[in-house]
Scaffold this motif. Sequence first.
Motif, PDB file in Angstrom:
ATOM      1  N   LEU A  12      28.633  43.549  34.434  1.00 34.37           N
ATOM      2  CA  LEU A  12      30.047  43.417  34.785  1.00 34.37           C
ATOM      3  C   LEU A  12      30.791  42.539  33.787  1.00 34.37           C
ATOM      4  N   LEU A  13      30.141  41.484  33.324  1.00 31.39           N
ATOM      5  CA  LEU A  13      30.770  40.619  32.329  1.00 31.39           C
ATOM      6  C   LEU A  13      31.059  41.382  31.041  1.00 31.39           C
ATOM      7  N   ALA A  14      30.106  42.218  30.632  1.00 32.28           N
ATOM      8  CA  ALA A  14      30.307  43.004  29.419  1.00 32.28           C
ATOM      9  C   ALA A  14      31.468  43.991  29.581  1.00 32.28           C
TER      10      ALA A  14
ATOM     11  N   PHE B  30      32.744  46.359  20.031  1.00 30.40           N
ATOM     12  CA  PHE B  30      31.805  45.837  21.023  1.00 30.40           C
ATOM     13  C   PHE B  30      31.088  46.978  21.737  1.00 30.40           C
ATOM     14  N   ALA B  31      31.827  48.032  22.100  1.00 29.34           N
ATOM     15  CA  ALA B  31      31.230  49.177  22.787  1.00 29.34           C
ATOM     16  C   ALA B  31      30.200  49.870  21.898  1.00 29.34           C
ATOM     17  N   LEU B  32      30.507  50.008  20.593  1.00 29.86           N
ATOM     18  CA  LEU B  32      29.578  50.657  19.677  1.00 29.86           C
ATOM     19  C   LEU B  32      28.327  49.810  19.453  1.00 29.86           C
TER      20      LEU B  32
ATOM     21  N   SER C  91      18.662  46.062  30.077  1.00 30.52           N
ATOM     22  CA  SER C  91      19.357  46.871  31.083  1.00 30.52           C
ATOM     23  C   SER C  91      20.865  46.638  31.050  1.00 30.52           C
ATOM     24  N   SER C  92      21.256  45.378  30.943  1.00 30.08           N
ATOM     25  CA  SER C  92      22.687  45.047  30.995  1.00 30.08           C
ATOM     26  C   SER C  92      23.454  45.716  29.868  1.00 30.08           C
TER      27      SER C  92
END
Length: 499
Positions: free
Chosen positions: A148-150, A165-167, A20-21
């Motif tokens: 939130l950390l991500a 990181f987003a990809l 989920s995160s």
Amino acid sequence: MEKLLDRFTGNISPVALLVSSFYWSWFDVVPFSPALFSAVGIPADVMPLALSLAVSAVVLCILALCPAWRARAVSAKAFSLVSLVAGGGGSLLMYLGAQTASAPLLVVGGVLVGVYQGAGIVTVGGLITCEGTTNALVHIATALPLNLLAILFVMFLQPQPSVVFALALPLSSACCYAVFSARRQNRMLVDALADETEKKLRGSRALSGTGIARYNPRFLIILLVVCCSFGFVNYRTVFDSGFGGSDLDYLSLAIRAVVSLAVLVGYIRYSQRPYSILRFALLFMTFGLLASPSLAMLGEAETIVPECLFLAGYACFDLVIWAIIIILSRKANLSLLKTICIVDAVDQLGIFVGTVLGIACGESSAALAVCIILGGLLFVLMLSFTEKRDPVNDDLNSLEIEFASAINVADSSDERDSASAFQSASVSPGGSVEELAGRHFLTKRETEVLSFLVEGRSVPYISEHLCVSDNTVKSHVRHIYTKLDVHNRQELLDLVLHR
């Protein structure tokens, strides 16, 4: 400690929370924020977001109409393929489109991102809801801090690493889901979810109405107005900077964290039900929408307080919606996955309409008029929602027992038919008390009171043996009834003795 750790299995295990995160982190970073455009150093383009919302709503409607596709959507292979092609590929095309100012790349990227939004919502939503309301709220509220950390990680990285990181987020979510599904017990949860329609409808009495009428229309209207309001406010804050600019982007993270903690504590510790939490959410959003035009008409300086109120209400709404999805599915006697598709299709459609409204209003004074209209609608809906008991009751114990028992029965005997095994399974009263206490997060004192109630003891007897007042015991009894969703001692005994 071992008993505490035993609670965090299944859909609230660490691996499930990571699924989920990573997914919701991608959801916030790619379609709903200007992160990819900021990495290139150009103003954000709202077109891919609007397109992805429309495509997502279409995908969810298609899945709602096709049971076979819904069942395939929650498989690890399907989720991995969609994550790679639509999630990772669509995000990459959006980034390349922003970098080269190519409208076709942005369009194709927006379509693929919308496909991943829709398909991912079904898979991740099924994982969130597959073990009942308590686990659903624990899951989403616990996964949020990791989310939130991500997001903070993306914000504070250099542009190129943040894009990488987003990809990688969709692929990370798919890998974690594959690991989660590799365990037999977890895979049975997913299979039970996919087969829910046949299992629940067999032997159940038919409910009046068909299709969308079997859901709660009032809640779907509230959902549409709330999401339309969020789409409007989100556009003004993120893409138009009309309501506060970049400061609000960081502040919204803190708001979501605080609201998540408040909802989790309120539900588990103080026995607040999802519909009571929803009332607070509607109240905050109504005040937030009406405060902005009120301050403007009074000539006050622009502040971010109204937006903070609205975002706090929406964050609260976003958390409890998963518990409400379970309630709607239970009362409508329909597939949980189908309910997720219908509710989230309305969700995505509402955000799309709100975004289009934001684009149409631009910098004109019409934005204040839209705030008043949306705030007024929410106020009317809130009043109608709270003036009498809602027909959708929080009656989910049988659904939660069904999923848990299906796993226990299969573990005890692989050779017996699961349906006949479920009917013949029995648990001792003492074991049922401990099981209920663990599943519904009863406190130690509430567990003691529950044991006395099962033994048939009276309130004076319990108060004497626990050295507390009668009123304290009655308060514990109310909390027990609320958490277990029973209304009298007979229902409580039926729940404990006939599990």
